[in-house]
Design a protein around this motif. Sequence first.
Motif, PDB file in Angstrom:
ATOM      1  N   VAL A 288     -10.678   8.734  -0.260  1.00 11.55           N
ATOM      2  CA  VAL A 288     -10.039   8.585   1.054  1.00 11.55           C
ATOM      3  C   VAL A 288      -9.101   9.733   1.419  1.00 11.55           C
ATOM      4  O   VAL A 288      -8.387   9.660   2.414  1.00 11.55           O
ATOM      5  CB  VAL A 288      -9.263   7.250   1.131  1.00 11.55           C
ATOM      6  CG1 VAL A 288     -10.213   6.066   1.058  1.00 11.55           C
ATOM      7  CG2 VAL A 288      -8.205   7.166   0.020  1.00 11.55           C
ATOM      8  N   GLY A 289      -9.087  10.796   0.632  1.00 14.24           N
ATOM      9  CA  GLY A 289      -8.211  11.927   0.944  1.00 14.24           C
ATOM     10  C   GLY A 289      -7.633  12.567  -0.302  1.00 14.24           C
ATOM     11  O   GLY A 289      -8.117  12.341  -1.418  1.00 14.24           O
TER      12      GLY A 289
ATOM     13  N   ARG B 169     -11.538  -9.579  -3.020  1.00 11.95           N
ATOM     14  CA  ARG B 169     -10.961 -10.201  -4.214  1.00 11.95           C
ATOM     15  C   ARG B 169      -9.964  -9.313  -4.948  1.00 11.95           C
ATOM     16  O   ARG B 169      -8.956  -9.799  -5.459  1.00 11.95           O
ATOM     17  CB  ARG B 169     -12.093 -10.625  -5.165  1.00 11.95           C
ATOM     18  CG  ARG B 169     -12.964 -11.721  -4.578  1.00 11.95           C
ATOM     19  CD  ARG B 169     -13.958 -12.246  -5.566  1.00 11.95           C
ATOM     20  NE  ARG B 169     -14.682 -13.395  -5.024  1.00 11.95           N
ATOM     21  CZ  ARG B 169     -15.654 -14.035  -5.660  1.00 11.95           C
ATOM     22  NH1 ARG B 169     -16.029 -13.628  -6.878  1.00 11.95           N
ATOM     23  NH2 ARG B 169     -16.248 -15.055  -5.089  1.00 11.95           N
ATOM     24  N   ASN B 170     -10.264  -8.043  -5.045  1.00 17.11           N
ATOM     25  CA  ASN B 170      -9.358  -7.106  -5.709  1.00 17.11           C
ATOM     26  C   ASN B 170      -9.330  -5.806  -4.937  1.00 17.11           C
ATOM     27  O   ASN B 170     -10.336  -5.398  -4.340  1.00 17.11           O
ATOM     28  CB  ASN B 170      -9.799  -6.831  -7.155  1.00 17.11           C
ATOM     29  CG  ASN B 170      -9.513  -7.993  -8.072  1.00 17.11           C
ATOM     30  OD1 ASN B 170      -8.375  -8.410  -8.224  1.00 17.11           O
ATOM     31  ND2 ASN B 170     -10.551  -8.531  -8.687  1.00 17.11           N
ATOM     32  N   PHE B 171      -8.185  -5.143  -4.974  1.00 14.67           N
ATOM     33  CA  PHE B 171      -7.978  -3.926  -4.190  1.00 14.67           C
ATOM     34  C   PHE B 171      -7.063  -3.023  -5.021  1.00 14.67           C
ATOM     35  O   PHE B 171      -5.974  -3.421  -5.409  1.00 14.67           O
ATOM     36  CB  PHE B 171      -7.320  -4.332  -2.871  1.00 14.67           C
ATOM     37  CG  PHE B 171      -6.978  -3.215  -1.911  1.00 14.67           C
ATOM     38  CD1 PHE B 171      -7.238  -1.883  -2.194  1.00 14.67           C
ATOM     39  CD2 PHE B 171      -6.382  -3.524  -0.707  1.00 14.67           C
ATOM     40  CE1 PHE B 171      -6.904  -0.885  -1.298  1.00 14.67           C
ATOM     41  CE2 PHE B 171      -6.037  -2.537   0.207  1.00 14.67           C
ATOM     42  CZ  PHE B 171      -6.310  -1.224  -0.092  1.00 14.67           C
ATOM     43  N   SER B 172      -7.522  -1.816  -5.320  1.00 15.05           N
ATOM     44  CA  SER B 172      -6.681  -0.890  -6.078  1.00 15.05           C
ATOM     45  C   SER B 172      -6.837   0.536  -5.567  1.00 15.05           C
ATOM     46  O   SER B 172      -7.851   0.880  -4.950  1.00 15.05           O
ATOM     47  CB  SER B 172      -7.009  -0.945  -7.577  1.00 15.05           C
ATOM     48  OG  SER B 172      -8.318  -0.478  -7.823  1.00 15.05           O
ATOM     49  N   VAL B 173      -5.812   1.337  -5.820  1.00 14.93           N
ATOM     50  CA  VAL B 173      -5.866   2.763  -5.477  1.00 14.93           C
ATOM     51  C   VAL B 173      -5.551   3.566  -6.733  1.00 14.93           C
ATOM     52  O   VAL B 173      -4.830   3.108  -7.621  1.00 14.93           O
ATOM     53  CB  VAL B 173      -4.874   3.147  -4.351  1.00 14.93           C
ATOM     54  CG1 VAL B 173      -5.260   2.484  -3.053  1.00 14.93           C
ATOM     55  CG2 VAL B 173      -3.440   2.829  -4.730  1.00 14.93           C
ATOM     56  N   SER B 174      -6.090   4.764  -6.785  1.00 11.39           N
ATOM     57  CA  SER B 174      -5.824   5.653  -7.925  1.00 11.39           C
ATOM     58  C   SER B 174      -5.996   7.084  -7.474  1.00 11.39           C
ATOM     59  O   SER B 174      -6.568   7.357  -6.417  1.00 11.39           O
ATOM     60  CB  SER B 174      -6.794   5.351  -9.084  1.00 11.39           C
ATOM     61  OG  SER B 174      -8.137   5.611  -8.677  1.00 11.39           O
TER      62      SER B 174
ATOM     63  N   ASN C 155      -6.035   6.235   6.511  1.00 11.09           N
ATOM     64  CA  ASN C 155      -7.408   6.376   6.032  1.00 11.09           C
ATOM     65  C   ASN C 155      -7.860   5.130   5.273  1.00 11.09           C
ATOM     66  O   ASN C 155      -8.970   4.627   5.464  1.00 11.09           O
ATOM     67  CB  ASN C 155      -7.527   7.603   5.121  1.00 11.09           C
ATOM     68  CG  ASN C 155      -7.615   8.906   5.893  1.00 11.09           C
ATOM     69  OD1 ASN C 155      -7.571   8.922   7.117  1.00 11.09           O
ATOM     70  ND2 ASN C 155      -7.733  10.010   5.176  1.00 11.09           N
ATOM     71  N   ILE C 156      -6.984   4.638   4.398  1.00  9.75           N
ATOM     72  CA  ILE C 156      -7.326   3.470   3.595  1.00  9.75           C
ATOM     73  C   ILE C 156      -7.494   2.243   4.478  1.00  9.75           C
ATOM     74  O   ILE C 156      -8.443   1.455   4.307  1.00  9.75           O
ATOM     75  CB  ILE C 156      -6.256   3.232   2.516  1.00  9.75           C
ATOM     76  CG1 ILE C 156      -6.285   4.368   1.490  1.00  9.75           C
ATOM     77  CG2 ILE C 156      -6.472   1.884   1.812  1.00  9.75           C
ATOM     78  CD1 ILE C 156      -5.112   4.382   0.528  1.00  9.75           C
TER      79      ILE C 156
ATOM     80  N   LEU D 152       0.807  -1.217   0.000  1.00  8.74           N
ATOM     81  CA  LEU D 152       0.000   0.000   0.000  1.00  8.74           C
ATOM     82  C   LEU D 152       0.845   1.274   0.000  1.00  8.74           C
ATOM     83  O   LEU D 152       0.614   2.164  -0.817  1.00  8.74           O
ATOM     84  CB  LEU D 152      -0.943  -0.004   1.207  1.00  8.74           C
ATOM     85  CG  LEU D 152      -1.834   1.230   1.356  1.00  8.74           C
ATOM     86  CD1 LEU D 152      -2.684   1.448   0.108  1.00  8.74           C
ATOM     87  CD2 LEU D 152      -2.714   1.093   2.597  1.00  8.74           C
ATOM     88  N   ALA D 153       1.809   1.386   0.893  1.00  7.04           N
ATOM     89  CA  ALA D 153       2.620   2.614   0.978  1.00  7.04           C
ATOM     90  C   ALA D 153       3.381   2.856  -0.321  1.00  7.04           C
ATOM     91  O   ALA D 153       3.514   4.002  -0.780  1.00  7.04           O
ATOM     92  CB  ALA D 153       3.596   2.530   2.155  1.00  7.04           C
ATOM     93  N   GLU D 154       3.866   1.791  -0.947  1.00  4.13           N
ATOM     94  CA  GLU D 154       4.598   1.932  -2.209  1.00  4.13           C
ATOM     95  C   GLU D 154       3.661   2.437  -3.306  1.00  4.13           C
ATOM     96  O   GLU D 154       4.050   3.273  -4.138  1.00  4.13           O
ATOM     97  CB  GLU D 154       5.203   0.587  -2.612  1.00  4.13           C
ATOM     98  CG  GLU D 154       6.095   0.663  -3.843  1.00  4.13           C
ATOM     99  CD  GLU D 154       6.707  -0.674  -4.234  1.00  4.13           C
ATOM    100  OE1 GLU D 154       7.042  -0.845  -5.432  1.00  4.13           O
ATOM    101  OE2 GLU D 154       6.851  -1.549  -3.349  1.00  4.13           O
TER     102      GLU D 154
END
Length: 229
Positions: free
Chosen positions: A175-176, A210-215, A188-189, A23-25
């Motif tokens: 989330v911010g 099942r799937n997790f993404s950030v953008s 937050n995430i 996540l941090a990366e």
Amino acid sequence: MRKLSKRAKVIEVKVDVEKMYPLAEAINLLKEVKATKFDEAVDVALRLGIDTRKAEQMVRGTCSMPNGLGKEVRVLVFAKADKAIAAQEAGADYVGGEDYAKKIQEGWLEFDRVVATPDMMAVVGRIGKILGPRGLMPNPKVGTVTFEVESVIKNIKAGQVEFRADKQGNLHASVGKISFDTDKLCENISALVDTVKRMKPSSSKGIYLRNFSVSSTMGPGLKVDPQTA
């Protein structure tokens, strides 16, 4: 052969669309490839192992962001008498009844969240076809149909997000802002993911998350390792 923009070239070089990032990366990479001048929002997308045809598997709720959202949330409250006064004192941007229902029917939508006292739901129900498809309809399950308007408004203003899985089991939430410190975005995430995990329906079988993404608003979508949230 298409010509890539400078930013697209940077993304193509730095982003591995197949990689599952810690996540941090992933957050740091979104910051690195950002090329816009405005403060982009950061969004999370989760794919859940639920069957939304079954009412008991609908995942819907709210989550308070530990570090806020970095934006002003405009709150419309349907209330009357002392509850209307309480809503105004708690910081609601708009408070009313029939007058705001009429404005919405005429096309006004300059608000982000809607709260209503139970005795005003007959009025709100008439604009349900407008509010519902936009995810703005007050609902007792997420606490937005209540006489406790003061606490709900304060929670929303402090950075509470509302989420709901769609028919395909996808859930999206802001989330911010990209300007937040990486640690604060991660907090937050993690708060959101933990809340969604706790809401796993007992009848849901197999893998739940099942799937997790950030953008970010103008950035790429990055796959995230759920174990790092």
